[in-house]
Scaffold this active site. Structure first.
Site, PDB file in Angstrom:
ATOM      1  N   HIS A   1      50.803  36.712  39.707  1.00  0.00           N
ATOM      2  CA  HIS A   1      52.166  36.660  40.219  1.00  0.00           C
ATOM      3  C   HIS A   1      52.635  35.205  40.299  1.00  0.00           C
ATOM      4  CE1 HIS A   1      51.451  40.789  41.247  1.00  0.00           C
ATOM      5  NE2 HIS A   1      50.553  40.477  42.170  1.00  0.00           N
TER       6      HIS A   1
ATOM      7  N   GLU B   1      50.029  37.576  48.347  1.00  0.00           N
ATOM      8  CA  GLU B   1      49.686  38.856  48.960  1.00  0.00           C
ATOM      9  C   GLU B   1      48.284  38.805  49.548  1.00  0.00           C
ATOM     10  OE1 GLU B   1      50.058  41.502  45.638  1.00  0.00           O
ATOM     11  OE2 GLU B   1      48.166  40.888  44.734  1.00  0.00           O
TER      12      GLU B   1
ATOM     13  N   HIS C   1      43.952  38.426  39.341  1.00  0.00           N
ATOM     14  CA  HIS C   1      43.329  39.407  40.219  1.00  0.00           C
ATOM     15  C   HIS C   1      43.484  40.799  39.636  1.00  0.00           C
ATOM     16  CE1 HIS C   1      47.580  39.259  41.434  1.00  0.00           C
ATOM     17  NE2 HIS C   1      47.440  40.548  41.718  1.00  0.00           N
TER      18      HIS C   1
ATOM     19  N   ARG D   1      51.308  41.079  33.640  1.00  0.00           N
ATOM     20  CA  ARG D   1      50.088  41.754  33.206  1.00  0.00           C
ATOM     21  C   ARG D   1      49.434  40.948  32.094  1.00  0.00           C
ATOM     22  NH1 ARG D   1      52.268  46.544  31.671  1.00  0.00           N
ATOM     23  NH2 ARG D   1      52.338  47.311  33.822  1.00  0.00           N
TER      24      ARG D   1
END
Length: 325
Positions: A100, A117, A175, A195
């Site tokens: 991200h 996150e 991740h 992705r």
């Protein structure tokens, strides 16, 4: 009088999901599988539904547009939306390896916030694992080559996980959640994901799911990151509180109840409670409310004192401890 706001999550049927959120947490969907339930969400791709009070039936975006942002607290006074997105995630299959962007890149390129996150592991099958950053520093050229050669996993940090562990994932960190993991995710209010590798899987349309290699090359941190600190639980009257993580975007604790625990929602921030086990009673000045595994409750800023009473009840409480701009 300020009252708790009970929320219904928005379910997502991504191809890697299972059915534990339906079977164990009571989530409802017409889809064959429930990969994610967005428990606190105010985003264009999904907004939680109010199930209590005079505004029941509105989604959280509609509620915010009607009532303003005061319920978020003074730390969120400059926000135009709920700054945090909270999910339950059931990975029956491996998720794609992804990354991200940070706020600057995401706002410039995608028109929304970046995505830092954290994951709280609720349950995990034996030997279930996730990918969490790199094992070693690499150059951008090697990173790109390994994507094309499909050898990226050789340099990723693979970690077997256990229930109760916490993984903090700053923006820019490669991740992936592995099969057999059920977790709670607390993140910035963003749905921007790049992705990088997807095991050659095809979507419902039969086509390979798209990769976002050029953008991933722009934003990925190519150095290993420090392990997440696993804080110990501290005893409080009626249970324990364990700090999960506190960053500039959100702060979360996991509370375990064996009796009655008492807290206060000040004017600085809302509290969001996501119940992960058991049945309990939430008591505020406005009344008593039954809660159970799967309940999602937003306590508006300034609500004041509240208690949770139960036995072997666990929930994650999230708030904003720093002023956001």
């Amino acid at each position: 009088m300020t009252e708790p706001i009970f929320l219904q999550g928005i379910c997502k049927d991504y191809l890697w999901g299972g059915n534990r959120l339906r079977e164990e947490f009571g989530k409802e969907s017409d889809a064959d599988k429930i990969a994610e339930s967005w428990e606190l969400a105010c985003h264009k791709d999904g907004s939680s539904i109010l199930t209590s009070g005079s505004d029941a039936g509105l989604n959280l975006r509609e509620y915010l547009d009607k009532n303003g942002t005061a319920f978020l607290g003074t730390n969120c006074a400059d926000c135009t939306t709920v700054p945090v997105l909270i999910k339950l995630i059931d990975a029956k299959q491996d998720l794609s390896i992804q990354v991200h962007p940070d706020d600057d890149y995401a706002m410039r390129v995608e028109g929304e916030a970046g995505k830092t996150e954290m994951w709280y592991i609720v349950d995990a099958a034996p030997h279930a694992a996730l990918y969490y950053g790199l094992k070693q520093e690499v150059t951008k050229a090697e990173f790109e080559q390994r994507i094309h050669d499909q050898t990226l996993t050789e340099i990723l940090n693979r970690v077997e996980v256990k229930p109760g562990e916490l993984y903090f994932i700053p923006s820019g960190t490669l991740h992936a959640i592995g099969a057999g993991i059920l977790l709670a995710e607390i993140q910035q209010n963003s749905n921007t994901t790049y992705r990088v590798y997807d095991y050659g899987r095809r979507g419902a349309d039969g086509k390979l799911r798209p990769l976002h290699i050029a953008k991933a090359l722009d934003v990925t941190n190519l150095r290993p990151i420090a392990p997440t600190v696993q804080y110990p639980a501290e005893a409080v009257a009626g249970g324990t509180v364990r700090k999960l993580e506190a960053c500039k975007y959100f702060a979360s604790d996991v509370v375990t109840v064996h009796g009655t625990v008492a807290f206060t929602v000040g004017t600085e921030s809302f509290h969001h409670l996501l119940f992960l086990s058991g049945e309990a009673t939430l008591q505020t000045e406005s009344g008593s409310y039954p809660v159970k595994k799967g309940s999602s409750v937003l306590l508006p800023a300034g609500l004041g004192a509240y208690t949770v009473t139960g036995e072997s009840v666990q929930y994650v409480v999230t708030r904003v401890d720093e002023k956001l701009s």
